[in-house]
Design an enzyme around this catalytic site. Structure first.
Site, short mmCIF file in Angstrom:
data_model
loop_
_atom_site.label_atom_id
_atom_site.label_comp_id
_atom_site.label_asym_id
_atom_site.label_seq_id
_atom_site.Cartn_x
_atom_site.Cartn_y
_atom_site.Cartn_z
N CYS A 5 -6.83 -2.46 -6.74
CA CYS A 5 -7.17 -1.25 -6.01
C CYS A 5 -8.26 -0.48 -6.74
O CYS A 5 -8.84 0.45 -6.21
CB CYS A 5 -5.96 -0.37 -5.80
SG CYS A 5 -5.35 0.27 -7.34
N GLU A 12 -11.90 -2.20 3.19
CA GLU A 12 -11.43 -2.76 1.92
C GLU A 12 -11.44 -4.29 2.04
O GLU A 12 -10.73 -4.84 2.89
CB GLU A 12 -10.01 -2.27 1.62
CG GLU A 12 -9.49 -2.82 0.31
CD GLU A 12 -8.08 -2.34 -0.06
OE1 GLU A 12 -7.23 -2.25 0.84
OE2 GLU A 12 -7.85 -2.08 -1.25
P1 NAD Z 1 1.09 -4.29 1.71
O1 NAD Z 1 0.91 -2.91 2.19
O2 NAD Z 1 0.92 -5.41 2.67
O3 NAD Z 1 2.56 -4.49 1.08
C1 NAD Z 1 3.08 -3.60 0.11
C2 NAD Z 1 4.60 -3.55 0.24
O4 NAD Z 1 4.94 -3.01 1.53
C3 NAD Z 1 5.29 -4.90 0.13
O5 NAD Z 1 6.45 -4.75 -0.66
C4 NAD Z 1 5.64 -5.25 1.57
O6 NAD Z 1 6.83 -6.00 1.68
C5 NAD Z 1 5.80 -3.90 2.24
N1 NAD Z 1 5.35 -3.90 3.64
C6 NAD Z 1 4.33 -4.62 4.18
N2 NAD Z 1 4.19 -4.33 5.48
C7 NAD Z 1 5.12 -3.40 5.78
C8 NAD Z 1 5.47 -2.70 6.97
N3 NAD Z 1 4.82 -2.90 8.12
N4 NAD Z 1 6.47 -1.80 6.92
C9 NAD Z 1 7.15 -1.58 5.77
N5 NAD Z 1 6.85 -2.23 4.60
C10 NAD Z 1 5.86 -3.11 4.61
O7 NAD Z 1 0.10 -4.48 0.45
P2 NAD Z 1 -0.26 -5.80 -0.36
O8 NAD Z 1 -1.09 -6.68 0.49
O9 NAD Z 1 0.96 -6.36 -0.98
O10 NAD Z 1 -1.14 -5.17 -1.53
C11 NAD Z 1 -2.53 -4.95 -1.43
C12 NAD Z 1 -2.84 -3.51 -1.09
O11 NAD Z 1 -2.27 -2.64 -2.06
C13 NAD Z 1 -4.33 -3.21 -1.13
O12 NAD Z 1 -4.66 -2.41 -0.03
C14 NAD Z 1 -4.52 -2.46 -2.44
O13 NAD Z 1 -5.64 -1.60 -2.47
C15 NAD Z 1 -3.24 -1.70 -2.51
N6 NAD Z 1 -2.95 -1.27 -3.87
C16 NAD Z 1 -3.09 0.04 -4.16
C17 NAD Z 1 -2.87 0.49 -5.45
C18 NAD Z 1 -3.05 1.92 -5.80
O14 NAD Z 1 -2.68 2.32 -6.90
N7 NAD Z 1 -3.59 2.75 -4.93
C19 NAD Z 1 -2.48 -0.43 -6.45
C20 NAD Z 1 -2.33 -1.77 -6.09
C21 NAD Z 1 -2.57 -2.18 -4.80
#
Ligand code: NAD
Length: 491
Positions: free
Chosen positions: A283, A384
């Site tokens: 991120c 992104e």
């Molecule tokens: P994601 O949003 O797909 O998933 C994150 C978590 O949410 C997982 O545990 C997943 O099981 C759950 N999830 C997914 N869809 C959901 C839904 N519809 N309803 C409820 N829960 C749900 O993210 P990802 O693909 O695992 O990670 C990448 C993203 O995370 C990127 O956008 C990145 O920028 C972000 N990120 C942000 C930071 C920060 O500090 N701002 C740090 C790391 C990653």
């Protein structure tokens, strides 16, 4: 095939759900394990919450100086097992072995900062706030808390929350990403050895169903989320409407401005590390590089030279700078975005598509890509990418660059490369992002500081790490006392 268990009430327990997802090695597509998924994981959240709630009632009365002793234990167990933990991270997330070790180090630093909780959670006291009356503010734990984490840092992100939550006296539930659940399985082997009440820290697997159960359970008082912006927004709005504290960190699109007075050799090396580290799946990855004025051509050439020498491959192999992206779907999505950029008029300096790694032909590999002159009015410049793609644009003035930086929806990070203190100061003051880097490519706050995303990169007010975490996991109570003299005994 190994079907992963939950860790609830201090024991490894089979999920109530028979539905599973494959956990894949992104470099080979080998199935590493099967993770429970689907509607029946809701029952797992119910038992984890009941366990955490019971253990919390005992734990909250353990003196804080004793509570942090388990953090020293945990730190030592992780330090002794860094190599095996890093290997698991690389196998399930694809990042290189060195990157995996790096994120474990960041996790350890958060444990170390949380070991200061005996001082950090101290309250305030004013004697004689009114005549004969004393007033104090004390911090108490909030109860059962939960974190929901993304795939890209399978160990570190949990530690932005866990050590602070338990040091301040809370019960805790971890719901890791279903794409990378194995790292937490290993960490729970360590948690299993800690001197804590059974059920204080629990691991539940799953996806949307288990997350929704967390959002709805009345016994869960606080939720920490890290992931994509649409899900962060959903978690924040649903969690807060159910009366919970929520901190939800979202996605990012990080701009980096390079001024003509920057050190070209240093800046281009650092920028390449920022864009392509963890295959761009951070991120805090730099995404759009804005060069200003007459150095643009030189910077472009230096970037090209630095980037084309990077080696893509399996993260456990020697000499590899960059691993695969997480899934085949991610690879297809990123390739589509590169094509979109080209269709919208960008010029390709380096095309990382059609990359095949010998021995890992099924892997989700993309080599570094550089797009030049990406159209400012098109979607790609705002999207992104979360992959190894650099978009290069040039502008005439620092003011133009700064207004571009501030025009995006996200506000996770903005960086400036310059030799001028005055330009650095202006940028630090005016850039609308929560984490600012000056001659730094990944402005990741160390554990002592909050991870300060802004705009669509964060929903909430208190961030993860440091003093913010102590505040998030405690509620303040103010006590006003009067003890009239007539009640005092003779000594
Ligand atoms: P994601 O949003 O797909 O998933 C994150 C978590 O949410 C997982 O545990 C997943 O099981 C759950 N999830 C997914 N869809 C959901 C839904 N519809 N309803 C409820 N829960 C749900 O993210 P990802 O693909 O695992 O990670 C990448 C993203 O995370 C990127 O956008 C990145 O920028 C972000 N990120 C942000 C930071 C920060 O500090 N701002 C740090 C790391 C990653």
């Amino acid at each position: 095939m190994n079907i992963l268990k939950n860790y609830i009430g201090g024991e490894w327990i089979e999920s109530n759900s028979k539905e599973t997802l494959d956990v894949l090695n992104p470099a080979s597509q080998d199935i590493l394990a099967k993770v429970p998924f689907g509607p029946d994981t809701v029952k797992d959240v119910m038992s984890a919450t009941a366990s955490a709630s019971k253990a919390y009632n005992e734990w909250r009365n353990v003196p804080v100086i004793k509570r942090v002793q388990v953090l020293y234990q945990l730190k030592s167990l992780i330090e002794t097992n860094v190599e095996s933990l890093a290997e698991i991270i690389t196998k399930e997330s694809g990042k290189t072995f060195a990157e995996s070790k790096g994120e474990i180090q960041r996790a350890i630093e958060n444990i170390e900062v949380a070991c200061g909780t005996p001082m950090l959670m101290a309250g305030d006291f004013i004697e004689d706030i009114a005549s004969g009356i004393d007033e104090m503010m004390i911090r108490q734990p909030v109860g059962v808390c939960a974190c929901i984490t993304p795939f890209n840092f399978p160990s570190m992100i949990v530690f932005w929350f866990l050590p602070y939550a338990i040091a301040t006296g809370n019960g805790f539930i971890i719901k890791p990403s279903e794409k990378v659940p194995l790292t937490m399985m290993k960490i729970f082997e360590f948690i299993d050895q800690l001197d804590i009440p059974k059920g204080l820290v629990n691991l539940v697997h799953g996806g949307k169903d288990s997350v929704d159960a967390i959002l709805e359970h009345p016994e869960i008082k606080a939720i920490s989320f890290v992931g994509s912006t649409p899900v962060a927004r959903y978690i924040y709005s649903k969690g807060t409407s159910n009366g919970k504290r929520v901190q939800a960190q979202g996605g990012a699109k990080n701009p980096v401005v390079v001024l003509p007075d920057a050190d070209i050799e240093m800046s281009t090396r650092i920028i390449a590390d920022s864009v392509y580290g963890c295959a761009g799946q951070r991120c805090l990855a730099a995404s759009t590089i804005i060069t200003v004025d007459d150095q643009s051509r030189k910077i472009k050439e230096a970037l090209y030279e630095t980037v084309k020498g990077r080696t893509t491959g399996y993260g456990l192999d020697q000499g590899v700078d960059m691993g695969p992206v997480i899934t085949a779907d991610s690879k297809t999505r990123i390739e589509g975005l590169i094509q979109k950029g080209i269709d919208e008029g960008a010029n390709v300096l380096l095309d990382g598509r059609k990359t095949s790694i010998s021995g890992y032909e099924k892997g989700n590999f993309l080599a570094p890509t550089i797009l030049e002159n990406v159209a400012l009015d098109k979607e790609l410049i705002r999207t992104e990418i979360f992959g190894p793609v650099m978009s290069l644009i040039s502008m005439n003035t620092v003011e133009d660059a700064l207004s571009f930086v501030n025009s995006g929806n996200y506000g996770n990070m903005a960086c400036l490369f310059t030799g001028s203190g005055a330009s650095a100061r202006k940028f630090r003051n005016e850039a609308n992002a929560g984490n600012i880097g000056i001659n730094i490519g990944v402005a990741a706050p160390m554990a002592q500081f909050p991870f300060s995303g802004w705009k669509d990169s964060f929903f909430g007010d208190l961030h993860g790490q440091g003093k913010h975490a102590i505040e998030f996991f405690t509620q303040t109570k103010v006590v006003i006392e009067r003890w009239p003299k007539k009640w005092s005994r003779k000594f």
